[in-house]
Design a protein around this motif. Structure first.
Motif, PDB file in Angstrom:
ATOM      1  N   SER A 147      86.557  44.773 -25.869  1.00  0.00           N
ATOM      2  CA  SER A 147      86.255  44.622 -24.446  1.00  0.00           C
ATOM      3  C   SER A 147      84.796  44.975 -24.211  1.00  0.00           C
ATOM      4  O   SER A 147      84.228  45.833 -24.897  1.00  0.00           O
ATOM      5  CB  SER A 147      87.142  45.549 -23.603  1.00  0.00           C
ATOM      6  OG  SER A 147      88.505  45.262 -23.815  1.00  0.00           O
ATOM      7  N   VAL A 148      84.194  44.318 -23.248  1.00  0.00           N
ATOM      8  CA  VAL A 148      82.803  44.604 -22.922  1.00  0.00           C
ATOM      9  C   VAL A 148      82.763  45.811 -21.991  1.00  0.00           C
ATOM     10  O   VAL A 148      83.158  45.739 -20.826  1.00  0.00           O
ATOM     11  CB  VAL A 148      82.111  43.393 -22.261  1.00  0.00           C
ATOM     12  CG1 VAL A 148      80.685  43.753 -21.852  1.00  0.00           C
ATOM     13  CG2 VAL A 148      82.118  42.210 -23.215  1.00  0.00           C
ATOM     14  N   LYS A 149      82.340  46.915 -22.524  1.00  0.00           N
ATOM     15  CA  LYS A 149      82.278  48.168 -21.785  1.00  0.00           C
ATOM     16  C   LYS A 149      81.184  49.027 -22.416  1.00  0.00           C
ATOM     17  O   LYS A 149      80.969  48.963 -23.632  1.00  0.00           O
ATOM     18  CB  LYS A 149      83.630  48.877 -21.840  1.00  0.00           C
ATOM     19  CG  LYS A 149      83.705  50.174 -21.067  1.00  0.00           C
ATOM     20  CD  LYS A 149      85.102  50.791 -21.145  1.00  0.00           C
ATOM     21  CE  LYS A 149      86.117  49.932 -20.398  1.00  0.00           C
ATOM     22  NZ  LYS A 149      87.444  50.606 -20.290  1.00  0.00           N
ATOM     23  N   ARG A 150      80.532  49.824 -21.614  1.00  0.00           N
ATOM     24  CA  ARG A 150      79.452  50.668 -22.132  1.00  0.00           C
ATOM     25  C   ARG A 150      80.014  51.723 -23.073  1.00  0.00           C
ATOM     26  O   ARG A 150      80.878  52.510 -22.690  1.00  0.00           O
ATOM     27  CB  ARG A 150      78.696  51.335 -20.988  1.00  0.00           C
ATOM     28  CG  ARG A 150      77.439  52.056 -21.442  1.00  0.00           C
ATOM     29  CD  ARG A 150      76.625  52.546 -20.264  1.00  0.00           C
ATOM     30  NE  ARG A 150      75.281  52.871 -20.673  1.00  0.00           N
ATOM     31  CZ  ARG A 150      74.325  53.307 -19.849  1.00  0.00           C
ATOM     32  NH1 ARG A 150      74.594  53.457 -18.551  1.00  0.00           N
ATOM     33  NH2 ARG A 150      73.127  53.577 -20.309  1.00  0.00           N
ATOM     34  N   VAL A 151      79.512  51.743 -24.321  1.00  0.00           N
ATOM     35  CA  VAL A 151      79.984  52.725 -25.287  1.00  0.00           C
ATOM     36  C   VAL A 151      79.269  54.054 -25.049  1.00  0.00           C
ATOM     37  O   VAL A 151      78.072  54.102 -24.776  1.00  0.00           O
ATOM     38  CB  VAL A 151      79.740  52.228 -26.731  1.00  0.00           C
ATOM     39  CG1 VAL A 151      78.270  52.049 -27.034  1.00  0.00           C
ATOM     40  CG2 VAL A 151      80.365  53.183 -27.738  1.00  0.00           C
ATOM     41  N   LEU A 172      83.349  58.703 -27.567  1.00  0.00           N
ATOM     42  CA  LEU A 172      84.101  59.070 -26.368  1.00  0.00           C
ATOM     43  C   LEU A 172      85.062  58.002 -25.870  1.00  0.00           C
ATOM     44  O   LEU A 172      86.087  58.327 -25.263  1.00  0.00           O
ATOM     45  CB  LEU A 172      83.127  59.447 -25.248  1.00  0.00           C
ATOM     46  CG  LEU A 172      82.144  60.584 -25.574  1.00  0.00           C
ATOM     47  CD1 LEU A 172      81.249  60.873 -24.378  1.00  0.00           C
ATOM     48  CD2 LEU A 172      82.888  61.846 -25.997  1.00  0.00           C
ATOM     49  N   ASN A 173      84.744  56.730 -26.095  1.00  0.00           N
ATOM     50  CA  ASN A 173      85.590  55.694 -25.489  1.00  0.00           C
ATOM     51  C   ASN A 173      85.747  54.436 -26.337  1.00  0.00           C
ATOM     52  O   ASN A 173      86.073  53.373 -25.810  1.00  0.00           O
ATOM     53  CB  ASN A 173      85.032  55.304 -24.114  1.00  0.00           C
ATOM     54  CG  ASN A 173      83.676  54.617 -24.207  1.00  0.00           C
ATOM     55  OD1 ASN A 173      82.918  54.821 -25.170  1.00  0.00           O
ATOM     56  ND2 ASN A 173      83.348  53.805 -23.206  1.00  0.00           N
ATOM     57  N   THR A 174      85.529  54.523 -27.628  1.00  0.00           N
ATOM     58  CA  THR A 174      85.665  53.319 -28.455  1.00  0.00           C
ATOM     59  C   THR A 174      87.106  52.828 -28.524  1.00  0.00           C
ATOM     60  O   THR A 174      87.352  51.658 -28.816  1.00  0.00           O
ATOM     61  CB  THR A 174      85.122  53.564 -29.874  1.00  0.00           C
ATOM     62  OG1 THR A 174      85.724  54.754 -30.418  1.00  0.00           O
ATOM     63  CG2 THR A 174      83.612  53.729 -29.857  1.00  0.00           C
ATOM     64  N   ASP A 175      88.087  53.715 -28.272  1.00  0.00           N
ATOM     65  CA  ASP A 175      89.480  53.272 -28.248  1.00  0.00           C
ATOM     66  C   ASP A 175      89.772  52.414 -27.020  1.00  0.00           C
ATOM     67  O   ASP A 175      90.729  51.634 -27.008  1.00  0.00           O
ATOM     68  CB  ASP A 175      90.439  54.460 -28.303  1.00  0.00           C
ATOM     69  CG  ASP A 175      90.175  55.508 -27.235  1.00  0.00           C
ATOM     70  OD1 ASP A 175      89.041  55.551 -26.711  1.00  0.00           O
ATOM     71  OD2 ASP A 175      91.081  56.286 -26.919  1.00  0.00           O
ATOM     72  N   GLU A 176      88.950  52.526 -25.983  1.00  0.00           N
ATOM     73  CA  GLU A 176      89.083  51.652 -24.818  1.00  0.00           C
ATOM     74  C   GLU A 176      88.388  50.318 -25.069  1.00  0.00           C
ATOM     75  O   GLU A 176      88.832  49.278 -24.576  1.00  0.00           O
ATOM     76  CB  GLU A 176      88.458  52.319 -23.591  1.00  0.00           C
ATOM     77  CG  GLU A 176      89.100  53.654 -23.206  1.00  0.00           C
ATOM     78  CD  GLU A 176      88.321  54.362 -22.116  1.00  0.00           C
ATOM     79  OE1 GLU A 176      87.409  53.738 -21.534  1.00  0.00           O
ATOM     80  OE2 GLU A 176      88.613  55.542 -21.854  1.00  0.00           O
ATOM     81  N   ILE A 177      87.327  50.355 -25.851  1.00  0.00           N
ATOM     82  CA  ILE A 177      86.574  49.136 -26.146  1.00  0.00           C
ATOM     83  C   ILE A 177      87.311  48.259 -27.146  1.00  0.00           C
ATOM     84  O   ILE A 177      87.422  47.046 -26.978  1.00  0.00           O
ATOM     85  CB  ILE A 177      85.172  49.505 -26.675  1.00  0.00           C
ATOM     86  CG1 ILE A 177      84.356  50.164 -25.551  1.00  0.00           C
ATOM     87  CG2 ILE A 177      84.441  48.274 -27.209  1.00  0.00           C
ATOM     88  CD1 ILE A 177      83.035  50.730 -26.006  1.00  0.00           C
ATOM     89  N   GLN A 178      87.859  48.891 -28.196  1.00  0.00           N
ATOM     90  CA  GLN A 178      88.622  48.131 -29.189  1.00  0.00           C
ATOM     91  C   GLN A 178      89.820  48.947 -29.668  1.00  0.00           C
ATOM     92  O   GLN A 178      89.758  49.629 -30.691  1.00  0.00           O
ATOM     93  CB  GLN A 178      87.735  47.746 -30.390  1.00  0.00           C
ATOM     94  CG  GLN A 178      88.419  46.756 -31.324  1.00  0.00           C
ATOM     95  CD  GLN A 178      87.510  46.307 -32.452  1.00  0.00           C
ATOM     96  OE1 GLN A 178      86.541  46.967 -32.790  1.00  0.00           O
ATOM     97  NE2 GLN A 178      87.838  45.166 -33.041  1.00  0.00           N
ATOM     98  N   PRO A 179      90.913  48.885 -28.923  1.00  0.00           N
ATOM     99  CA  PRO A 179      92.119  49.605 -29.336  1.00  0.00           C
ATOM    100  C   PRO A 179      92.609  49.126 -30.704  1.00  0.00           C
ATOM    101  O   PRO A 179      92.324  47.994 -31.123  1.00  0.00           O
ATOM    102  CB  PRO A 179      93.131  49.255 -28.238  1.00  0.00           C
ATOM    103  CG  PRO A 179      92.305  48.809 -27.071  1.00  0.00           C
ATOM    104  CD  PRO A 179      91.099  48.155 -27.661  1.00  0.00           C
ATOM    105  N   THR A 180      93.333  49.979 -31.390  1.00  0.00           N
ATOM    106  CA  THR A 180      93.885  49.624 -32.694  1.00  0.00           C
ATOM    107  C   THR A 180      94.720  48.349 -32.587  1.00  0.00           C
ATOM    108  O   THR A 180      95.550  48.209 -31.695  1.00  0.00           O
ATOM    109  CB  THR A 180      94.762  50.764 -33.225  1.00  0.00           C
ATOM    110  OG1 THR A 180      93.956  51.943 -33.367  1.00  0.00           O
ATOM    111  CG2 THR A 180      95.357  50.401 -34.582  1.00  0.00           C
ATOM    112  N   GLY A 181      94.480  47.416 -33.495  1.00  0.00           N
ATOM    113  CA  GLY A 181      95.202  46.154 -33.496  1.00  0.00           C
ATOM    114  C   GLY A 181      94.542  45.052 -32.689  1.00  0.00           C
ATOM    115  O   GLY A 181      94.996  43.912 -32.702  1.00  0.00           O
ATOM    116  N   THR A 182      93.456  45.393 -31.990  1.00  0.00           N
ATOM    117  CA  THR A 182      92.739  44.409 -31.171  1.00  0.00           C
ATOM    118  C   THR A 182      91.573  43.831 -31.962  1.00  0.00           C
ATOM    119  O   THR A 182      90.772  44.571 -32.543  1.00  0.00           O
ATOM    120  CB  THR A 182      92.195  45.057 -29.887  1.00  0.00           C
ATOM    121  OG1 THR A 182      93.294  45.602 -29.150  1.00  0.00           O
ATOM    122  CG2 THR A 182      91.465  44.033 -29.033  1.00  0.00           C
ATOM    123  N   LEU A 183      91.476  42.521 -31.986  1.00  0.00           N
ATOM    124  CA  LEU A 183      90.407  41.866 -32.747  1.00  0.00           C
ATOM    125  C   LEU A 183      89.126  41.755 -31.929  1.00  0.00           C
ATOM    126  O   LEU A 183      88.033  42.065 -32.409  1.00  0.00           O
ATOM    127  CB  LEU A 183      90.861  40.472 -33.199  1.00  0.00           C
ATOM    128  CG  LEU A 183      89.842  39.672 -34.028  1.00  0.00           C
ATOM    129  CD1 LEU A 183      89.526  40.403 -35.328  1.00  0.00           C
ATOM    130  CD2 LEU A 183      90.382  38.272 -34.307  1.00  0.00           C
TER     131      LEU A 183
END
Length: 227
Positions: free
Chosen positions: A166-170, A152-163
């Motif tokens: 972010s610390v956020k509840r998956v 549901l929200n992995t694109d907010e946790i690690q957007p494409t191109g981001t190494l």
């Protein structure tokens, strides 16, 4: 053994502590027998969080280049994918897609869990794209149920191109198993394979709440990257 060591002792506990997975419908994944997990694909981290929350080992395939890198970065990449239970597949030739399906079919015939991204690649913009029919061929060949898994929200946790994520509840939502045994005599029928794939993608659309786009994501990745 390395897979379970990382999941249960080394990395798994830390990832659970940091990202506190919230999972709905985990009971929908059969505890025994072959199972296909059909997942939407939002982020590189999808292949981390999906195996993390499952009770059983999940096998994905990935391009062989992830296992052949040089230096420290290459070593960490190789150890990560090996530890995550990922199998390398040579995707450079014309038979690459079939090689990936053959590998996952072997996993299923051994009574295990195979993970697949029907979209074939990560979504370029968070929307859900048309599924490729490999997942249908896998279901028809193996007879395994297909369990839709919506990240549901992995694109907010690690957007494409981001190494660094972010610390956020998956958050992950798992649907009811889909049984396609009624099509067992229709293997090789392209219309049946498309109908099965579309049914799987519909379930992922409902579970994820993402807008559905009836084109392949791969046709948009280059224009989006160039924009």
């Amino acid at each position: 053994m390395f897979y379970w060591l990382l999941k249960l002792v080394v990395l798994g506990p830390l990832l659970r502590l940091v990202f506190r997975p919230k999972v709905e419908g985990l009971e929908n994944v059969p505890r025994t027998g072959p199972v296909i997990l059909a997942c939407n694909h939002l982020s590189f981290s999808d292949s981390i969080f999906t195996p993390l929350i499952m009770r059983r080992k999940v096998t994905f395939v990935a391009k062989a280049e992830y296992f052949t890198g040089k230096g420290i970065k290459g070593w960490f990449s190789r150890m990560f994918f090996v530890g995550a239970g990922t199998i390398p597949v040579d995707r450079s030739g014309g038979e690459a897609a079939q090689a990936a399906l053959d590998t996952l079919l072997r996993v299923l015939r051994e009574g295990n869990v195979a993970g697949i991204y029907p979209e074939g690649t990560r979504s370029p913009d968070g929307r859900l794209y048309r599924g490729k029919t490999g997942v249908a061929r896998l279901a028809l060949e193996s007879g395994a149920p297909v369990v839709p898994v919506a990240l549901l929200n992995t694109d907010e946790i690690q957007p494409t191109g981001t190494l660094i994520p972010s610390v956020k509840r998956v958050r992950i939502r798992i649907g009811q198993p889909l049984d396609f045994s009624r099509y067992a005599q229709s293997r090789g029928d392209r219309f049946v394979e498309r109908a099965i794939t579309d049914e799987i993608m519909y379930e992922l659309m409902v579970l994820s709440g993402r807008e559905y786009v009836d084109v392949y994501a791969s046709t948009l990745k280059e224009p989006v990257a160039a924009a």
